[in-house]
Design an enzyme around this catalytic site. Sequence first.
Site, PDB file in Angstrom:
ATOM      1  CG  ASP A   1      -1.883  -1.194   1.197  1.00 30.76           C
ATOM      2  OD1 ASP A   1      -2.221  -1.674   0.102  1.00 30.76           O
ATOM      3  OD2 ASP A   1      -2.256  -1.653   2.289  1.00 30.76           O
TER       4      ASP A   1
ATOM      5  CE  LYS B   1       2.399  -2.478  -4.299  1.00 27.85           C
ATOM      6  NZ  LYS B   1       2.027  -2.085  -2.943  1.00 27.85           N
TER       7      LYS B   1
ATOM      8  N   GLY C   1      -4.552  -4.267  -3.873  1.00 28.00           N
ATOM      9  CA  GLY C   1      -5.515  -3.227  -4.219  1.00 28.00           C
ATOM     10  C   GLY C   1      -4.707  -2.008  -4.609  1.00 28.00           C
ATOM     11  CG  HIS C   2      -1.884  -2.108  -7.080  1.00 26.00           C
ATOM     12  ND1 HIS C   2      -0.942  -2.669  -7.906  1.00 26.00           N
ATOM     13  CD2 HIS C   2      -1.647  -2.633  -5.844  1.00 26.00           C
ATOM     14  CE1 HIS C   2      -0.185  -3.504  -7.199  1.00 26.00           C
ATOM     15  NE2 HIS C   2      -0.599  -3.508  -5.954  1.00 26.00           N
TER      16      HIS C   2
ATOM     17  CD  GLN D   1       0.730  -8.896  -2.510  1.00 31.32           C
ATOM     18  OE1 GLN D   1       1.379  -9.564  -3.282  1.00 31.32           O
ATOM     19  NE2 GLN D   1      -0.528  -8.580  -2.761  1.00 31.32           N
TER      20      GLN D   1
END
Length: 422
Positions: free
Chosen positions: A13, A16, A40-41, A222
Amino acid sequence: MSATVVIGSQWGDEGKGKIVDLLSENVDVVVRYQGGANAGHTIFVNNKKFVLHLIPSGIIRKDILCVIGNGVVLEPVAFFEELQILKENKIDTEGRIKILPNTHLVLPFHKILDQLNEKGSNKIGTTGRGIGPAYVDKYSRVGIRAVDLFNLEYTFSLVEKNLEIKNLLLDQFYKSEKILFEEVKNFLLDVNEKLVPFITKDSTLVSKLINEGQRVLLEGAQGSLLDVDHGTYPYVTSSNPTIGGALTGSGISAKHIKEIYGVTKAYCTRVGEGPFPTELKNELGEIIRQSGNEFGATTGRPRRCGWLDLPALKYSSQINGFDYLAITKLDVLSDLDEIKICTAYKLRNEVIDYFPVDAVTLSKVEPVYKTFKGWKKSIQGLRKFEDLPDNAKKYLSFIEENINVKIKIISTGFERDDTIII
Ligand code: GDP
Ligand code: IMO
Ligand code: MG
């Protein structure tokens, strides 16, 4: 011949998604090389928010080819849901997404096993997306891969073998319902037709594209401290977000890599269990959580917040060989009177400056801090380095000097253009 790699340097988080979207302006192909729908990007463009879990963050820009690498574990339903959301937002995905044939699939029983495991004594605080069990199957050599969907009869025989041991585990250990072969078969029949058009038969696609002169960006999910080999084991994910994973997870040579970016939040966050030396379990932690909107993009869980940790960042930089740092969320610290950076740890009255690799030792260290004066002025959306307040510049140069890696990008807001490029 060039590949750029974007890697999270902390516990995930870091931002990225924003950095990959930004750098995608100058590439032809974006490849996700590991992880799955646990990621979750988030990307904001013109106030429109996109959260991507499996599809590479290059998809928001036109004409970029997006490849799901063999290091990923792909959950078909999550993939279709994501496609649907993109379509609803008028992002043209036609012909732009390819799945490498040796990518493993996450099947419904992987999620069940992940969630059952989390109820036991080995709780990691996973995302519950079936990631660990899918990688276990990969390494146990009983996994189902994308390429298997070209030959369903063979795939069904693999599933049958796979379920023998799964059902023993479910029945005897978890005291849970068994998985019916017919259910898995029907699931695969269901997704087969929709998934097959995305699967390429060429597992060497990415290296071929590089050899053809295409500019490729490899997107990590990650973060380095969640790496199964180098992270805070056992409180890690089940893949390699670090540089080695970028190679094995996309099928390219180390020779192809031109530059490696370490995405680093200006402070630290972590979701789930596991040691976090600089965690702020107080009001200040809550203030950072609120101003940084630190709630999981996948699960919505509140993220644990704390100060920037230099021993951890040095460790991450050493493993990955970062050429550049992209510092994100600097704007979040703007209201604070004082900002701290952890420069070393105290362990049993001894000062150490390395990052202990075992979770038991890491949970015992006490951070040694250097305190910086805050800049107490909004920097949100600033686009020029000169416009940053002096105290913000001092904070950044301390990081740069100590990690000995050039800061090339400073993110000052969640929007694509809220960025300083040096
Ligand atoms: P990722 O998993 O590394 O892609 O990061 P996430 O998307 O899970 O979390 C990063 C969050 O911070 C997202 O909500 C982003 O929109 C947001 N973000 C990224 N960069 C910045 C920044 O510089 N400032 C602020 N305020 N938010 C940012
Ligand atoms: P992105 O790509 C932050 C964490 C989980 C848990 C551990 C193992 O958005 O940065 P898993 O479901 O992978 O078996 O969970 O890893 N985790 C993440 N934390 N960002 C992520 O992804 C994460 N993906 C997994 O919270 O502690
Ligand atoms: Mg995320």
